[in-house]
Design a protein around this motif. Structure first.
Motif, PDB file in Angstrom:
ATOM      1  N   SER A   1      33.495  51.116  24.799  1.00 55.83           N
ATOM      2  CA  SER A   1      34.069  52.275  24.108  1.00 55.83           C
ATOM      3  C   SER A   1      35.183  52.930  24.912  1.00 55.83           C
ATOM      4  CB  SER A   1      32.976  53.309  23.823  1.00 55.83           C
ATOM      5  OG  SER A   1      32.370  53.749  25.031  1.00 55.83           O
ATOM      6  N   ARG A   2      35.282  52.612  26.206  1.00 56.47           N
ATOM      7  CA  ARG A   2      36.322  53.201  27.056  1.00 56.47           C
ATOM      8  C   ARG A   2      37.629  52.407  27.036  1.00 56.47           C
ATOM      9  NH1 ARG A   2      34.533  55.925  32.694  1.00 56.47           N
ATOM     10  NH2 ARG A   2      33.370  57.669  31.804  1.00 56.47           N
ATOM     11  N   TRP A   3      37.595  51.220  26.474  1.00 54.15           N
ATOM     12  CA  TRP A   3      38.749  50.343  26.592  1.00 54.15           C
ATOM     13  C   TRP A   3      40.011  50.938  25.970  1.00 54.15           C
ATOM     14  CZ3 TRP A   3      41.312  47.239  29.220  1.00 54.15           C
ATOM     15  CH2 TRP A   3      42.337  46.453  28.685  1.00 54.15           C
ATOM     16  N   LYS A   4      39.913  51.573  24.824  1.00 52.70           N
ATOM     17  CA  LYS A   4      41.105  52.137  24.180  1.00 52.70           C
ATOM     18  C   LYS A   4      41.787  53.140  25.098  1.00 52.70           C
ATOM     19  CE  LYS A   4      42.700  54.172  19.832  1.00 52.70           C
ATOM     20  NZ  LYS A   4      42.280  54.650  18.472  1.00 52.70           N
ATOM     21  N   SER A   5      41.011  53.975  25.787  1.00 50.37           N
ATOM     22  CA  SER A   5      41.586  54.954  26.707  1.00 50.37           C
ATOM     23  C   SER A   5      42.175  54.277  27.942  1.00 50.37           C
ATOM     24  CB  SER A   5      40.523  55.971  27.129  1.00 50.37           C
ATOM     25  OG  SER A   5      40.057  56.710  26.013  1.00 50.37           O
ATOM     26  N   VAL A   6      41.487  53.255  28.450  1.00 49.60           N
ATOM     27  CA  VAL A   6      42.002  52.525  29.617  1.00 49.60           C
ATOM     28  C   VAL A   6      43.317  51.838  29.266  1.00 49.60           C
ATOM     29  CG1 VAL A   6      41.582  50.565  31.155  1.00 49.60           C
ATOM     30  CG2 VAL A   6      39.754  52.214  30.690  1.00 49.60           C
ATOM     31  N   ARG A   7      43.361  51.168  28.148  1.00 51.21           N
ATOM     32  CA  ARG A   7      44.567  50.438  27.728  1.00 51.21           C
ATOM     33  C   ARG A   7      45.757  51.376  27.575  1.00 51.21           C
ATOM     34  NH1 ARG A   7      43.503  47.282  22.409  1.00 51.21           N
ATOM     35  NH2 ARG A   7      43.491  49.418  21.609  1.00 51.21           N
ATOM     36  N   ALA A   8      45.510  52.579  27.078  1.00 55.80           N
ATOM     37  CA  ALA A   8      46.596  53.529  26.869  1.00 55.80           C
ATOM     38  C   ALA A   8      47.163  54.068  28.179  1.00 55.80           C
ATOM     39  CB  ALA A   8      46.111  54.695  26.013  1.00 55.80           C
ATOM     40  N   ARG A   9      46.455  53.868  29.294  1.00 59.49           N
ATOM     41  CA  ARG A   9      46.869  54.418  30.581  1.00 59.49           C
ATOM     42  C   ARG A   9      47.311  53.352  31.585  1.00 59.49           C
ATOM     43  NH1 ARG A   9      43.098  57.669  28.335  1.00 59.49           N
ATOM     44  NH2 ARG A   9      43.137  59.936  28.739  1.00 59.49           N
ATOM     45  N   LEU A  10      47.617  52.168  31.111  1.00 56.60           N
ATOM     46  CA  LEU A  10      47.951  51.083  32.028  1.00 56.60           C
ATOM     47  C   LEU A  10      49.243  51.333  32.802  1.00 56.60           C
ATOM     48  CD1 LEU A  10      47.000  47.912  29.951  1.00 56.60           C
ATOM     49  CD2 LEU A  10      45.746  48.954  31.848  1.00 56.60           C
ATOM     50  N   GLY A  11      50.218  51.966  32.174  1.00 52.38           N
ATOM     51  CA  GLY A  11      51.476  52.232  32.862  1.00 52.38           C
ATOM     52  C   GLY A  11      52.234  50.946  33.160  1.00 52.38           C
ATOM     53  N   ALA A  12      53.186  51.041  34.107  1.00 51.85           N
ATOM     54  CA  ALA A  12      54.049  49.899  34.421  1.00 51.85           C
ATOM     55  C   ALA A  12      53.313  48.804  35.179  1.00 51.85           C
ATOM     56  CB  ALA A  12      55.257  50.367  35.232  1.00 51.85           C
ATOM     57  N   GLY A  13      52.365  49.178  36.015  1.00 48.46           N
ATOM     58  CA  GLY A  13      51.633  48.196  36.799  1.00 48.46           C
ATOM     59  C   GLY A  13      52.403  47.721  38.019  1.00 48.46           C
ATOM     60  N   VAL A  14      51.691  47.111  38.946  1.00 54.11           N
ATOM     61  CA  VAL A  14      52.279  46.587  40.185  1.00 54.11           C
ATOM     62  C   VAL A  14      52.360  45.068  40.083  1.00 54.11           C
ATOM     63  CG1 VAL A  14      52.003  46.393  42.682  1.00 54.11           C
ATOM     64  CG2 VAL A  14      51.343  48.515  41.510  1.00 54.11           C
ATOM     65  N   PRO A  15      53.547  44.478  40.299  1.00 51.99           N
ATOM     66  CA  PRO A  15      53.671  43.014  40.204  1.00 51.99           C
ATOM     67  C   PRO A  15      52.804  42.291  41.237  1.00 51.99           C
ATOM     68  CG  PRO A  15      55.831  44.066  40.145  1.00 51.99           C
ATOM     69  CD  PRO A  15      54.843  45.133  40.531  1.00 51.99           C
ATOM     70  N   HIS A  16      52.189  41.203  40.793  1.00 52.66           N
ATOM     71  CA  HIS A  16      51.362  40.392  41.686  1.00 52.66           C
ATOM     72  C   HIS A  16      51.343  38.960  41.154  1.00 52.66           C
ATOM     73  CE1 HIS A  16      48.120  39.284  44.408  1.00 52.66           C
ATOM     74  NE2 HIS A  16      47.455  38.781  43.381  1.00 52.66           N
ATOM     75  N   THR A  17      51.422  37.975  42.053  1.00 54.30           N
ATOM     76  CA  THR A  17      51.394  36.575  41.655  1.00 54.30           C
ATOM     77  C   THR A  17      50.057  35.947  42.012  1.00 54.30           C
ATOM     78  OG1 THR A  17      53.795  36.330  41.926  1.00 54.30           O
ATOM     79  CG2 THR A  17      52.479  34.313  41.908  1.00 54.30           C
ATOM     80  N   VAL A  18      49.413  35.350  41.031  1.00 54.76           N
ATOM     81  CA  VAL A  18      48.150  34.648  41.225  1.00 54.76           C
ATOM     82  C   VAL A  18      48.454  33.158  41.354  1.00 54.76           C
ATOM     83  CG1 VAL A  18      45.917  34.075  40.209  1.00 54.76           C
ATOM     84  CG2 VAL A  18      46.885  36.369  39.896  1.00 54.76           C
ATOM     85  N   LYS A  19      47.902  32.501  42.381  1.00 54.51           N
ATOM     86  CA  LYS A  19      48.095  31.068  42.591  1.00 54.51           C
ATOM     87  C   LYS A  19      46.744  30.380  42.668  1.00 54.51           C
ATOM     88  CE  LYS A  19      50.281  27.668  45.642  1.00 54.51           C
ATOM     89  NZ  LYS A  19      51.083  27.473  46.889  1.00 54.51           N
ATOM     90  N   THR A  20      46.560  29.377  41.831  1.00 51.70           N
ATOM     91  CA  THR A  20      45.278  28.673  41.826  1.00 51.70           C
ATOM     92  C   THR A  20      45.210  27.699  43.008  1.00 51.70           C
ATOM     93  OG1 THR A  20      46.198  27.020  40.316  1.00 51.70           O
ATOM     94  CG2 THR A  20      44.947  28.835  39.343  1.00 51.70           C
ATOM     95  N   PRO A  21      44.057  27.594  43.648  1.00 51.99           N
ATOM     96  CA  PRO A  21      43.880  26.676  44.768  1.00 51.99           C
ATOM     97  C   PRO A  21      43.590  25.257  44.261  1.00 51.99           C
ATOM     98  CG  PRO A  21      41.852  27.830  44.374  1.00 51.99           C
ATOM     99  CD  PRO A  21      42.845  28.387  43.382  1.00 51.99           C
ATOM    100  N   PRO A  22      43.546  24.263  45.150  1.00 53.84           N
ATOM    101  CA  PRO A  22      43.138  22.912  44.745  1.00 53.84           C
ATOM    102  C   PRO A  22      41.709  22.917  44.213  1.00 53.84           C
ATOM    103  CG  PRO A  22      44.204  22.869  46.899  1.00 53.84           C
ATOM    104  CD  PRO A  22      43.984  24.316  46.558  1.00 53.84           C
ATOM    105  N   ASN A  23      41.468  22.097  43.225  1.00 51.86           N
ATOM    106  CA  ASN A  23      40.125  21.952  42.635  1.00 51.86           C
ATOM    107  C   ASN A  23      39.547  23.301  42.200  1.00 51.86           C
ATOM    108  OD1 ASN A  23      40.098  19.108  43.268  1.00 51.86           O
ATOM    109  ND2 ASN A  23      39.690  19.701  45.400  1.00 51.86           N
ATOM    110  N   ALA A  24      40.381  24.074  41.529  1.00 55.11           N
ATOM    111  CA  ALA A  24      39.967  25.423  41.128  1.00 55.11           C
ATOM    112  C   ALA A  24      38.894  25.414  40.046  1.00 55.11           C
ATOM    113  CB  ALA A  24      41.178  26.207  40.637  1.00 55.11           C
ATOM    114  N   PHE A  25      38.844  24.353  39.251  1.00 59.70           N
ATOM    115  CA  PHE A  25      37.956  24.339  38.095  1.00 59.70           C
ATOM    116  C   PHE A  25      36.816  23.353  38.318  1.00 59.70           C
ATOM    117  CE2 PHE A  25      42.126  25.673  36.844  1.00 59.70           C
ATOM    118  CZ  PHE A  25      41.885  26.785  36.057  1.00 59.70           C
ATOM    119  N   PRO A  26      35.609  23.846  38.549  1.00 56.80           N
ATOM    120  CA  PRO A  26      34.476  22.955  38.825  1.00 56.80           C
ATOM    121  C   PRO A  26      34.038  22.204  37.580  1.00 56.80           C
ATOM    122  CG  PRO A  26      33.707  25.208  38.596  1.00 56.80           C
ATOM    123  CD  PRO A  26      35.213  25.262  38.558  1.00 56.80           C
TER     124      PRO A  26
END
Length: 228
Positions: free
Chosen positions: A104-129
């Motif tokens: 029930s809190r998601w609508k309020s959270v989504r409305a407050r996301l703002g610009a956000g901070v850039p971040h890059t996610v990189k998957t490691p080798p054999n990431a998916f078991p």
């Protein structure tokens, strides 16, 4: 395309509601072509190759980020899939059950996301078991099974790391193997059926009429046009 070493550009937002703070991770760019919908028979997620890769990395990230909500805003995306149905469009959020996040809190959270901070996610080798049959078995009430819920036009999939890993090989298969197989046989249907609970049980009050998420890889529209 192999997913090992894949880089996904994201935005991270810290949202405070009262005494609680939530960490939300979402794509830095609009999802290329994706559509999540709910109809009388359940939930279906239609993706092109690029969006399938993003889903796979988001899936991997959710399994290893127990304090984060991983948010994929499919309602603002386009879609290459040809569909003709009276469907309700949804976003997708993946999260660990230990957060005990009130939907029930998601609508309020989504409305407050703002610009956000850039971040890059990189998957490691054999990431998916790849799990054996004995690792996939569950029982009613097992916390190692994904649980669906719907709130504020969003489908939530909630579970433990193991719950996400049980289905991670299916998600990886759509992203890595599916595009080449469709290229070999244009027009073929290529999909994965992700179980939501043991033996696809439909959970009461989840808001989802089916016990699985049907993930469909869309054919490249240029290939489809050339075949006509």
């Amino acid at each position: 395309m192999e997913l090992d070493g894949y880089k996904w550009r994201t935005l991270i937002s810290q949202v405070r509601l009262g005494k609680d703070e939530y960490r939300v991770i979402r794509p830095a760019r609009r999802i290329s072509h994706g559509s999540l919908s709910e109809s009388w028979h359940g939930a279906e997620l239609d993706l092109d190759e690029a969006a399938a890769r993003e889903l796979a990395v988001a899936w991997w990230l959710a399994s290893r980020s127990p304090r984060s909500l991983v948010y994929l805003p499919y309602r603002t995306s386009r879609t290459t899939c040809e569909r003709d149905c009276d469907c309700r469009s949804l976003d997708l959020v993946l999260l660990h059950h230990s957060l005990q996040f009130p939907l029930s809190r998601w609508k309020s959270v989504r409305a407050r996301l703002g610009a956000g901070v850039p971040h890059t996610v990189k998957t490691p080798p054999n990431a998916f078991p790849v799990l054996g049959r004995e690792d996939r078995l569950g029982y009613p009430g097992d916390l190692n099974q994904l649980r669906p819920g719907i709130a504020a036009d969003t489908l939530f999939l909630v579970g433990s790391r193991h719950a996400f890993e049980v289905e991670s090989d299916n998600v990886r298969d759509v992203a890595e193997d599916g595009p080449a197989l469709i290229g070999e046989a244009p027009g073929r249907h290529y999909c994965a059926e992700l179980g939501l609970g043991p033996t696809y049980v439909t959970y009461p009050n989840s808001g989802l009429p089916g016990g699985m998420l049907h993930v469909v890889l869309c054919e490249d529209p240029e290939v489809r046009t050339r075949q006509k």
